[in-house]
Scaffold this active site. Structure first.
Site, PDB file in Angstrom:
ATOM      1  N   SER A 128       0.796  -1.226   0.000  1.00  0.00           N
ATOM      2  CA  SER A 128       0.000   0.000   0.000  1.00  0.00           C
ATOM      3  C   SER A 128       0.829   1.277   0.000  1.00  0.00           C
ATOM      4  CB  SER A 128      -0.929   0.000   1.224  1.00  0.00           C
ATOM      5  OG  SER A 128      -0.147  -0.038   2.411  1.00  0.00           O
ATOM      6  N   CYS A 129       2.132   1.176  -0.104  1.00  0.00           N
ATOM      7  CA  CYS A 129       3.032   2.328   0.024  1.00  0.00           C
ATOM      8  C   CYS A 129       3.302   2.973  -1.342  1.00  0.00           C
ATOM      9  CB  CYS A 129       4.335   1.862   0.670  1.00  0.00           C
ATOM     10  SG  CYS A 129       5.637   3.079   0.709  1.00  0.00           S
TER      11      CYS A 129
END
Length: 142
Positions: free
Chosen positions: A9-10
């Site tokens: 999710s980064c």
């Protein structure tokens, strides 16, 4: 070989991977959620830091808040065990090769992973482009 420690999710992790791919640099991705980070990798990362744990521990992470530990005072073996058990404590992305560490994504700093010859060529091209831009501006002013 470049290693990049990420989480899915980064957005900074995604940017770093895209940059490495665009530069045709081989890398190994280690997802901190789905893969295990080993003691040797943690020691390698720590050895490359300038400020020790302050460089690599994310004080904003949920794991950091939950654990409530003073990372500056714990023993090295305890630190390694805590990171092995809570890998999301680490800031991301962590980009490592045998000589360099970059924490987070930065357009300028990531260039240090380019081979020297490629960096020299890119600097030459950028310098020439800047010079040509200056000439164009002078031409239009005069």
């Amino acid at each position: 070989m470049i290693k990049i420690y990420t989480v899915a999710s980064c957005s900074s992790c995604k940017k770093a991977k895209e940059w490495l791919e665009k530069q045709n640099l081989a890398y190994q991705e280690i997802n901190l959620v789905t893969s295990r980070i080993c003691k040797e990798d943690i020691l390698e990362i720590l050895a490359l830091t300038e400020e020790g744990t302050g460089d690599i521990i994310s004080r904003r992470s949920q794991a950091y808040q939950r654990l409530n530990i003073d990372f500056e005072t714990i023993k090295l073996n305890d630190l390694i065990q805590i990171i092995e058990e809570n890998p999301t404590l680490l800031r991301r992305p962590l980009i490592v090769d045998h000589k360099r560490l970059q924490v987070g994504y930065n357009d300028d700093e990531i260039r240090k992973f380019l081979p020297r010859k490629k960096r020299e060529i890119q600097i030459k091209v950028a310098t020439e482009a800047s010079y040509n831009l200056d000439i164009e501006e002078q031409f239009h002013e005069g």
